[in-house]
Design an enzyme around this catalytic site. Sequence first.
Site, mmCIF file in Angstrom:
data_model
loop_
_atom_site.group_PDB
_atom_site.id
_atom_site.type_symbol
_atom_site.label_atom_id
_atom_site.label_comp_id
_atom_site.label_asym_id
_atom_site.label_seq_id
_atom_site.Cartn_x
_atom_site.Cartn_y
_atom_site.Cartn_z
ATOM 1 N N ILE A 241 9.019 45.504 -36.966
ATOM 2 C CA ILE A 241 7.524 46.599 -37.063
ATOM 3 C C ILE A 241 7.065 46.428 -38.298
ATOM 4 C CG2 ILE A 241 5.779 47.933 -36.258
ATOM 5 C CD1 ILE A 241 7.604 48.866 -33.576
ATOM 6 N N GLN B 9 9.848 26.561 -23.682
ATOM 7 C CA GLN B 9 8.326 26.976 -23.433
ATOM 8 C C GLN B 9 8.199 27.651 -25.473
ATOM 9 O OE1 GLN B 9 6.801 24.661 -21.291
ATOM 10 N NE2 GLN B 9 8.547 24.185 -20.991
ATOM 11 N N GLU B 10 8.929 28.293 -25.556
ATOM 12 C CA GLU B 10 8.070 29.251 -27.133
ATOM 13 C C GLU B 10 8.186 27.961 -28.297
ATOM 14 O OE1 GLU B 10 10.031 33.043 -28.309
ATOM 15 O OE2 GLU B 10 10.492 33.352 -26.037
ATOM 16 N N SER C 275 16.388 30.349 -33.050
ATOM 17 C CA SER C 275 15.663 28.761 -32.821
ATOM 18 C C SER C 275 14.740 28.380 -33.187
ATOM 19 C CB SER C 275 16.457 29.102 -30.704
ATOM 20 O OG SER C 275 15.483 29.957 -30.311
ATOM 21 N N HIS D 76 5.851 36.366 -29.134
ATOM 22 C CA HIS D 76 6.480 37.314 -28.425
ATOM 23 C C HIS D 76 6.937 36.592 -26.986
ATOM 24 C CE1 HIS D 76 7.019 42.115 -27.064
ATOM 25 N NE2 HIS D 76 6.083 40.797 -26.022
HETATM 26 C C1 GAR Z 1 12.205 34.911 -28.637
HETATM 27 O O1 GAR Z 1 12.379 35.296 -27.434
HETATM 28 C C2 GAR Z 1 10.945 35.623 -29.718
HETATM 29 O O2 GAR Z 1 9.892 35.265 -28.523
HETATM 30 C C3 GAR Z 1 11.167 37.110 -29.818
HETATM 31 O O3 GAR Z 1 12.695 37.390 -30.240
HETATM 32 C C4 GAR Z 1 13.268 36.468 -29.647
HETATM 33 C C5 GAR Z 1 14.137 35.288 -31.017
HETATM 34 O O4 GAR Z 1 14.626 34.130 -30.484
HETATM 35 N N1 GAR Z 1 10.478 38.236 -29.893
HETATM 36 C C6 GAR Z 1 10.158 38.827 -29.908
HETATM 37 O O5 GAR Z 1 10.699 39.441 -28.998
HETATM 38 C C7 GAR Z 1 9.143 39.353 -31.318
HETATM 39 N N2 GAR Z 1 9.008 40.469 -30.402
HETATM 40 P P1 GAR Z 1 15.312 33.124 -31.871
HETATM 41 O O6 GAR Z 1 15.476 33.847 -33.313
HETATM 42 O O7 GAR Z 1 15.896 32.366 -31.287
HETATM 43 O O8 GAR Z 1 13.752 32.680 -32.524
#
Ligand code: GAR
Length: 205
Positions: free
Chosen positions: A96, A177-178, A16, A113
């Site tokens: 990582i 918010q991300e 996303s 993050h």
């Molecule tokens: C998001 O919340 C991102 O911040 C987190 O994984 C999710 C991915 O969602 N990332 C971490 O935890 C990295 N350490 P998405 O695949 O829908 O973007």
Amino acid sequence: MSLKERIAILISGRGSNMEALIKASQKPSFPASVELVISNNPDALGLDRAREYGIATQVIDHHDFGKDRQAHERQIDAVLQAYAISTICLAGYMRILTSFLINHWPNQILNIHPSILPLFPGLDTHAKALDAGMKVHGCTVHIVNEIMDQGPILGQAVIPILPNDTSLTLAKRLLEQEHVLYPRVLKRFLRGDEIETTADALING
Ligand code: GAR
């Protein structure tokens, strides 16, 4: 000829944040175009989504390289070079990185993050914030260096933790918010604008 920076996004799952970056990059004023999505997971949902946007995808499955993490990253590096990528965005990429990739791409790898770093690096950040009795939670975009989740912070967004919040409700509200933060910070980063270290967004509960 496009003057946009050529971006690659590395994902492992849903994608996303990847989609938020792709959508932002489609605006003519955005300084980057997403040229490539790489997943270490062949089943990542984000791969189909990227293809729907007409973006090139590559699966580089870490299982094919056994314990040789550098060999996996050498393959990633070769594909990034082949696509003439200049900046890499990790978006839910759950591996990582080793010093190999980090040293090949100094200050060119960004990550999002789901916590207010340096608080709560690693996994299960929403539960950790709740367990710690935090009244706010947030997300951070940072440059990736050799210390996991500890590279220089480029921007942060903060949300309140509400009395009935669970890990799930918190994760859902934070994800919105991300999706706002990552494109904003990437845009500013690529333009070389002044880096804000204060919160990017504070939503009142
Ligand atoms: C998001 O919340 C991102 O911040 C987190 O994984 C999710 C991915 O969602 N990332 C971490 O935890 C990295 N350490 P998405 O695949 O829908 O973007």
